[in-house]
Design a protein around this motif. Structure first.
Motif, PDB file in Angstrom:
ATOM      1  N   GLN A  13       0.836  -1.211   0.000  1.00 40.36           N
ATOM      2  CA  GLN A  13       0.000   0.000   0.000  1.00 40.36           C
ATOM      3  C   GLN A  13       0.866   1.254   0.000  1.00 40.36           C
ATOM      4  O   GLN A  13       0.607   2.208  -0.731  1.00 40.36           O
ATOM      5  N   ARG A  16       2.507   1.707  -3.407  1.00 34.53           N
ATOM      6  CA  ARG A  16       1.559   2.174  -4.423  1.00 34.53           C
ATOM      7  C   ARG A  16       1.248   3.655  -4.267  1.00 34.53           C
ATOM      8  O   ARG A  16       1.104   4.392  -5.248  1.00 34.53           O
ATOM      9  N   GLN A  64      -6.954   3.995  -4.982  1.00 39.05           N
ATOM     10  CA  GLN A  64      -8.162   3.183  -4.900  1.00 39.05           C
ATOM     11  C   GLN A  64      -8.663   2.778  -6.285  1.00 39.05           C
ATOM     12  O   GLN A  64      -9.087   1.640  -6.495  1.00 39.05           O
ATOM     13  N   GLN A  67      -6.452   0.037  -7.513  1.00 38.02           N
ATOM     14  CA  GLN A  67      -6.738  -1.219  -6.838  1.00 38.02           C
ATOM     15  C   GLN A  67      -8.025  -1.846  -7.369  1.00 38.02           C
ATOM     16  O   GLN A  67      -8.098  -3.064  -7.567  1.00 38.02           O
ATOM     17  N   GLN A  70      -7.312  -3.443 -10.681  1.00 37.88           N
ATOM     18  CA  GLN A  70      -6.574  -4.688 -10.518  1.00 37.88           C
ATOM     19  C   GLN A  70      -7.492  -5.792 -10.005  1.00 37.88           C
ATOM     20  O   GLN A  70      -7.396  -6.942 -10.450  1.00 37.88           O
ATOM     21  N   GLN A  71      -8.386  -5.463  -9.082  1.00 39.88           N
ATOM     22  CA  GLN A  71      -9.319  -6.456  -8.549  1.00 39.88           C
ATOM     23  C   GLN A  71     -10.258  -6.962  -9.635  1.00 39.88           C
ATOM     24  O   GLN A  71     -10.585  -8.156  -9.681  1.00 39.88           O
TER      25      GLN A  71
END
Length: 255
Positions: A13, A16, A64, A67, A70-71
């Motif tokens: 985290q 990133r 966010q 992320q 990517q999710q």
């Protein structure tokens, strides 16, 4: 199950977040001629830093959004993997070693590490299940050596692959887990000799194992697998990630 990334996530985290900040600074430098890149206006630099201080939420939102993207990619990869396992399991199996019933509709894919103590324990349970339900499951082995914490995981995987080229993967696989505390070059050669492998070919194949192992690792990373052992099963009654303790229940319900 050993979770490789549980303790690592705060660091990820942090990295990133600072990556996002670096990207902002990089975009600014792209806006200027090449000769100006090495001499950024101090006033401009202070303005950028002030913007970041006043609007930290922009950085958080960027992270966010990244992320979430990517999710979404991971979820799509997982869905595609499960669909392939249902409709065309051979695309998942590829050239990986298999054991159990070749005719069974139930396919169990294991991602494992020869130096992982949890994998050694799982190996004992799987041996018992295969002996108890010889006609109900096809087991597929995929390598996921956790090289950052297991120095012998990759060499052991290469040795098992070399044995596979002579039709002795599962015997070699069993010997590695049985002698897990002695993993090392001497053991790899000793097992090869005990299995009466062609030693010259075994040594040559050791140098050729990397591409196959990398393909397994890339698949594991694409599926966001974070530890070993990791199991995915497709059967008439269940499809998806499964815990070792639940596999027998699924097998008893499989046709």
């Amino acid at each position: 199950m050993f979770k490789l990334f549980d303790w690592f996530s705060p660091l990820i985290q942090f990295v990133r977040t600072w990556t996002a900040i670096s990207l902002i600074c990089l975009v600014i430098t792209w806006s200027f001629p090449a000769q100006a890149v090495t001499r950024i206006d101090p006033q401009l630099e202070q303005q950028v830093l002030q913007i970041i201080r006043e609007h930290p939420e922009a950085i958080i939102e960027s992270v966010q959004a990244y992320q979430q993207l990517q999710q979404q990619k991971v979820k799509q990869s997982q869905q595609e993997f499960l669909q392939d396992l249902k409709t065309n399991p051979q695309t998942v199996i590829g050239e990986s070693p298999i054991t159990g019933s070749t005719q069974s509709k139930t396919v169990l894919v294991e991602f494992s590490d020869f130096q992982c103590p949890y994998c050694a324990e799982a190996h004992k349970t799987l041996k018992q299940l295969l002996a108890k339900y010889p006609d109900k499951v096809k087991l597929v082995y995929k390598n996921f050596p956790l090289v950052s914490i297991h120095a012998e995981a990759l060499p052991a995987a290469a040795a098992a692959w070399a044995a596979y080229q002579q039709g002795k993967f599962w015997e070699y696989h069993d010997a590695l887990f049985t002698n897990q505390k002695q993993l090392g070059e001497a053991l790899y050669l000793d097992i090869a000799k005990k299995l009466k492998l062609d030693i010259s070919k075994f040594k040559r194949d050791l140098t050729l194992a990397t591409p196959a192992i990398i393909r397994d690792i890339q698949l594991a990373e694409k599926l966001a697998i974070s530890g070993t052992p990791f199991f995915v099963i497709n059967s008439p009654t269940f499809s998806g990630v499964v815990q070792l303790a639940d596999i027998e229940n699924i097998l008893t319900g499989a046709k």
